[in-house]
Design a protein around this motif. Structure first.
Motif, PDB file in Angstrom:
ATOM      1  N   GLY A  64       8.456 -19.527  71.113  1.00  0.00           N
ATOM      2  CA  GLY A  64       7.098 -20.025  70.900  1.00  0.00           C
ATOM      3  C   GLY A  64       7.116 -21.513  70.633  1.00  0.00           C
ATOM      4  O   GLY A  64       7.669 -22.276  71.412  1.00  0.00           O
ATOM      5  N   GLY A  65       6.540 -21.912  69.500  1.00  0.00           N
ATOM      6  CA  GLY A  65       6.495 -23.315  69.155  1.00  0.00           C
ATOM      7  C   GLY A  65       5.147 -23.676  68.580  1.00  0.00           C
ATOM      8  O   GLY A  65       4.411 -22.810  68.096  1.00  0.00           O
TER       9      GLY A  65
ATOM     10  N   HIS B 123       2.905 -22.191  62.253  1.00  0.00           N
ATOM     11  CA  HIS B 123       1.890 -22.272  63.296  1.00  0.00           C
ATOM     12  C   HIS B 123       0.773 -21.304  62.940  1.00  0.00           C
ATOM     13  O   HIS B 123       0.650 -20.240  63.526  1.00  0.00           O
ATOM     14  CB  HIS B 123       2.527 -21.930  64.627  1.00  0.00           C
ATOM     15  CG  HIS B 123       3.964 -22.378  64.741  1.00  0.00           C
ATOM     16  ND1 HIS B 123       4.339 -23.687  64.542  1.00  0.00           N
ATOM     17  CD2 HIS B 123       5.103 -21.710  65.007  1.00  0.00           C
ATOM     18  CE1 HIS B 123       5.661 -23.785  64.682  1.00  0.00           C
ATOM     19  NE2 HIS B 123       6.141 -22.598  64.957  1.00  0.00           N
TER      20      HIS B 123
ATOM     21  N   GLY C  25      -2.315 -21.266  63.422  1.00  0.00           N
ATOM     22  CA  GLY C  25      -3.337 -21.001  64.440  1.00  0.00           C
ATOM     23  C   GLY C  25      -3.061 -19.686  65.144  1.00  0.00           C
ATOM     24  O   GLY C  25      -3.973 -18.976  65.549  1.00  0.00           O
ATOM     25  N   ASP C  26      -1.783 -19.343  65.311  1.00  0.00           N
ATOM     26  CA  ASP C  26      -1.464 -18.058  65.919  1.00  0.00           C
ATOM     27  C   ASP C  26      -0.877 -17.068  64.903  1.00  0.00           C
ATOM     28  O   ASP C  26      -0.244 -16.091  65.295  1.00  0.00           O
ATOM     29  CB  ASP C  26      -0.568 -18.219  67.155  1.00  0.00           C
ATOM     30  CG  ASP C  26       0.552 -19.213  66.948  1.00  0.00           C
ATOM     31  OD1 ASP C  26       1.230 -19.093  65.923  1.00  0.00           O
ATOM     32  OD2 ASP C  26       0.751 -20.073  67.806  1.00  0.00           O
TER      33      ASP C  26
ATOM     34  N   VAL D  20       4.506 -12.835  61.714  1.00  0.00           N
ATOM     35  CA  VAL D  20       3.187 -13.117  62.296  1.00  0.00           C
ATOM     36  C   VAL D  20       2.192 -12.110  61.745  1.00  0.00           C
ATOM     37  O   VAL D  20       2.509 -10.925  61.651  1.00  0.00           O
ATOM     38  CB  VAL D  20       3.193 -12.925  63.826  1.00  0.00           C
ATOM     39  CG1 VAL D  20       1.904 -13.453  64.433  1.00  0.00           C
ATOM     40  CG2 VAL D  20       4.383 -13.576  64.460  1.00  0.00           C
TER      41      VAL D  20
ATOM     42  N   ASP E  34      10.161 -15.537  60.540  1.00  0.00           N
ATOM     43  CA  ASP E  34       9.067 -15.999  61.398  1.00  0.00           C
ATOM     44  C   ASP E  34       8.023 -14.904  61.583  1.00  0.00           C
ATOM     45  O   ASP E  34       7.644 -14.573  62.698  1.00  0.00           O
ATOM     46  CB  ASP E  34       9.621 -16.414  62.756  1.00  0.00           C
ATOM     47  CG  ASP E  34      10.297 -15.253  63.466  1.00  0.00           C
ATOM     48  OD1 ASP E  34      10.921 -14.428  62.776  1.00  0.00           O
ATOM     49  OD2 ASP E  34      10.191 -15.155  64.697  1.00  0.00           O
TER      50      ASP E  34
ATOM     51  N   CYS F 121       1.295 -22.878  70.843  1.00  0.00           N
ATOM     52  CA  CYS F 121       1.010 -21.549  71.405  1.00  0.00           C
ATOM     53  C   CYS F 121      -0.427 -21.106  71.247  1.00  0.00           C
ATOM     54  O   CYS F 121      -0.914 -20.311  72.033  1.00  0.00           O
ATOM     55  CB  CYS F 121       1.934 -20.517  70.805  1.00  0.00           C
ATOM     56  SG  CYS F 121       3.652 -20.948  71.068  1.00  0.00           S
ATOM     57  N   TYR F 122      -1.115 -21.597  70.210  1.00  0.00           N
ATOM     58  CA  TYR F 122      -2.494 -21.145  70.044  1.00  0.00           C
ATOM     59  C   TYR F 122      -3.289 -21.466  71.303  1.00  0.00           C
ATOM     60  O   TYR F 122      -4.002 -20.632  71.839  1.00  0.00           O
ATOM     61  CB  TYR F 122      -3.163 -21.787  68.820  1.00  0.00           C
ATOM     62  CG  TYR F 122      -4.635 -21.477  68.808  1.00  0.00           C
ATOM     63  CD1 TYR F 122      -5.093 -20.210  68.512  1.00  0.00           C
ATOM     64  CD2 TYR F 122      -5.572 -22.448  69.191  1.00  0.00           C
ATOM     65  CE1 TYR F 122      -6.435 -19.899  68.562  1.00  0.00           C
ATOM     66  CE2 TYR F 122      -6.918 -22.140  69.245  1.00  0.00           C
ATOM     67  CZ  TYR F 122      -7.348 -20.868  68.928  1.00  0.00           C
ATOM     68  OH  TYR F 122      -8.680 -20.555  69.008  1.00  0.00           O
TER      69      TYR F 122
ATOM     70  N   ASN G 260       1.497 -17.344  62.769  1.00  0.00           N
ATOM     71  CA  ASN G 260       2.950 -17.387  62.628  1.00  0.00           C
ATOM     72  C   ASN G 260       3.338 -18.177  61.367  1.00  0.00           C
ATOM     73  O   ASN G 260       3.207 -19.395  61.320  1.00  0.00           O
ATOM     74  CB  ASN G 260       3.513 -18.049  63.882  1.00  0.00           C
ATOM     75  CG  ASN G 260       4.997 -17.845  64.100  1.00  0.00           C
ATOM     76  OD1 ASN G 260       5.548 -18.422  65.029  1.00  0.00           O
ATOM     77  ND2 ASN G 260       5.652 -17.064  63.269  1.00  0.00           N
TER      78      ASN G 260
END
Lengths: 460, 460
Positions: free
Chosen positions: A149-150, A371, A373-374, A342, A340, A153-154, A376
């Motif tokens: 991912g990174g 992250h 936004g997604d 989610v 990590d 990704c959102y 994560n």
């Protein structure tokens, strides 16, 4: 144990300069970014697909385990040769075979470094969005194996969203193709998506066709500080709902940012409890419009401070804070367990609060960032193994965190894969029957369990 | 043949009002949008997941084939019960279980009609982009089974890109979950993507979690006419390369558009050889900016005419041309073979020219239109079976078209799936080994080949 005769056969078939069994090689390729270690018996560096085929044929005939390896920067032990045998290192298969500006795609060998590909396509006005934090060293092959991912990704999705087609070898040395260099392809079962994220346990990927998109023309970043963790976590969903379409949306808690400030020799506002970094990208007027909308949102929200970064230099400086989290955290305590998890975005504030409560209750340092936004959440248990009971308490807390994540319908891994370290937690997310289906899939590709054995599940 | 005792057991278990073996039912559920026909022995209408489980358990015990069915509007015979047995019709499982504005997702039963879902989420300011042409009747379950595409895929991707999680039943009646309601999830093998597009041959989906995105605020459409087919086909790539980020990009050739004009009683410019319809969507200023850019592109290109549609009424009228192609074509000749080939976008002009040449050479009517932004060319062989040799020539031409598509690295199906009608062409796209892998995957889920038998491959 690989027979001496077989070693000689591999050397003869591939050429001496591609095959190593020296101690220093076996050591170098015995670990990854986890603290785990397990040495191979032989390290080979294929230079083309024929080499891959030759290695696999000999390995298959002699029932030798094979572990494919990119840059070895994974966080779950995915590239560690747990059962010894052969490690196939892809660093010499690092050619970008084509950047096709007509069809918007790139063809690459697995060993291409992610950032190198990004730079090359950007020179042609194109964009390869996936940006795992390790992109300066990680390879596309590794990214595909873990479905990396990174930060983006959102808006842009994960690695798998950009994989159009793969060429790969089964453990038998037979070649297969999966997918086509087109966006729509519904012929047959989706082998491609099954291979992406399969952590090198189903086939050895030899060539990857990636989708590219036009490079966004303009970018602006913001840093917004909050006097409470909850406010920061809730702000993210609030901003997304207001249709600002961020290309990156990162959350950093007090303990992470204070570690960075300490690391960089800066002093931090006492009131600051959370920071959110947001990036917008697109055409100029579009970004301008969403920027104004975002500033309006910030004005109506209880924030400590909002900083806008418009020039590249300003943006670099702002994102430096984020990039320095991982190195800074390692100064807090000698051992880092980096999870990590989610969760659905609405569950972020509750999950953040829950982990904070666990940290207090079990007397552990657990900085959070990621992250958001997604959904994560990078959950870092910064541990001192010398402190009595610390490792045991960490085990209990990890267990509770994974249970919580699954109870709110999240996943135990958003980016890092299962590898070795997360195998014990698979039972939280999957039923016996689902795990059994995974075994049947593994058997469809690798019935003798020779490809990267000991990862995801104990398949034997 | 289903035993009378087993029929009675199913009736007793599910209740009479859900189970039918009347002639008219068997006839109704014996065909889809192809001309093929094969009757089931029993038609059942489950109303909840318990019903699905009960049907499957009895079917499995008695080795009865089971074919799941949505609206039955597929183009490849995917929902035709080729081996008789039970058809499971999902029209009564048509509830939208949740539209979650916090987590940007919807939970639906498989029988929800695609357009109904779109309307409901749009009421809440959200957007479900996949829009197969059949959306007024097709169901989400059917869309998932075929991994349906549509007009907006160049920008927004296909159905599979929006499927976050599935609940499904194996042929044994055992329940599995695949995926999570989050964007990133790399735990275990990607069962979800394997089930999407598997045409009901691996499991019976009972619940679908879909990702939603914010509804674009503004939309503008264009129609551009060309005096040559080549110019029209080349224009599409030219426009995409100029970064206008279209949400739809449709191509219509002379014979398709003239059929529509005739159908609507309008007269057509003699010079017109191709029409391209393009839509831009997004925030207002953004769309405005890209609109101006696009008009600039048109000005510098050799076009006959460009029409801009800004109001909803204007846009409706413009898109009506596109929507009327399918009904209009059926007036040309009694039999339509509608193929949904895909090629890399740079191969579109050459492919269009090749098919035109074949049409002339073999004296066939083959109107072309489709989603050229993603390389998806709807190739319609409009046939008159009474004309001597016409069906035989069509066979030869189809064969040549599929060979060509595969030779330029395209796919024999972009949207419709393989079903029954495309089985003979699978050998063009896949090697023996790849087909063997498909068989092993099928066996992992349904070793006795009871689920939708006779589709994709002959698995027995």
């Amino acid at each position: 144990m690989i027979d001496k005769k077989v070693m000689d056969e591999i050397r003869k078939t591939l050429g001496k300069q591609k095959v190593f069994s020296d101690k220093e090689y076996l050591l170098t390729y015995s670990y990854d970014a986890t603290a785990l270690e397990s040495p191979p018996e032989l390290v080979v560096f294929p230079e083309n697909e024929k080499d891959i085929q030759r290695i696999l044929k000999i390995a298959y005939q002699n029932k030798i385990p094979v572990t494919p390896r990119g840059a070895g920067v994974g966080y779950t032990g995915g590239s560690i040769p747990l059962k010894g045998g052969i490690v196939i290192v892809f660093t010499r298969m690092n050619r970008i075979l084509a950047i096709d500006t007509e069809n918007f795609l790139a063809e690459v060998e697995p060993g291409v470094v992610t950032q190198h590909l990004q730079e090359e396509v950007e020179k042609k006005g194109l964009f390869y969005p996936p940006d795992p934090a390790s992109l300066k060293t990680s390879t596309i092959g590794g990214n595909v194996a873990e479905n990396a991912g990174g930060l983006r990704c959102y808006k842009y999705g994960v690695t798998g969203h950009y994989v159009l087609a793969l060429e790969a070898f089964l453990i038998t040395g037979e070649k297969i193709k999966a997918g086509s260099p087109v966006i729509k392809d519904v012929a047959g079962y989706n082998l491609k998506s099954l291979l992406v994220g399969s952590e090198g346990t189903l086939a050895v990927v030899s060539k990857i066709t990636l989708r590219l998109i036009p490079l966004p023309q303009y970018r602006v970043s913001f840093r917004v500080d909050f006097n409470s963790l909850q406010k920061g976590a809730e702000f993210i969903n609030y901003a997304i709902r207001n249709n600002i379409d961020p290309s990156a949306i990162e959350f950093i808690d007090r303990s992470s940012i204070s570690a960075v400030y300490q690391y960089l020799g800066l002093s931090l506002d006492d009131q600051l409890q959370a920071t959110v970094i947001i990036e917008l990208d697109g055409n100029r007027l579009d970004v301008e419009e969403r920027k104004n909308k975002f500033l309006e949102i910030v004005k109506n929200y209880d924030t400590l401070h909002c900083q806008v970064a418009e020039t590249s230099a300003e943006q670099e400086k702002l994102w430096d804070i984020r990039r320095n989290i991982s190195p800074a955290l390692t100064k807090l305590n000698p051992k880092k367990i980096n999870e990590d998890i989610v969760v659905p975005t609405a569950e972020i504030p509750g999950t953040v609060e829950y982990i904070n409560r666990l940290a207090k209750e079990y007397d552990l340092v657990i900085p959070l960032f990621g992250h958001f936004g997604d959904g994560n959440i990078h959950t870092n248990l910064m541990l001192n193994p010398e402190k009595p009971g610390e490792m045991e308490r960490a085990e209990i807390v990890l267990d509770k965190i994974f249970s919580h994540v699954v109870s709110v319908k999240g996943s135990i891994s958003g980016e890092h894969g299962i590898g070795i370290t997360k195998k014990p937690f698979m039972k939280y997310q999957f039923t016996e029957l689902e795990l059994e289906l995974f075994k049947r899939l593994k058997q469809a590709f690798d019935p003798e369990n020779l490809l990267n054995p000991g990862k995801i599940l104990n398949f034997e």
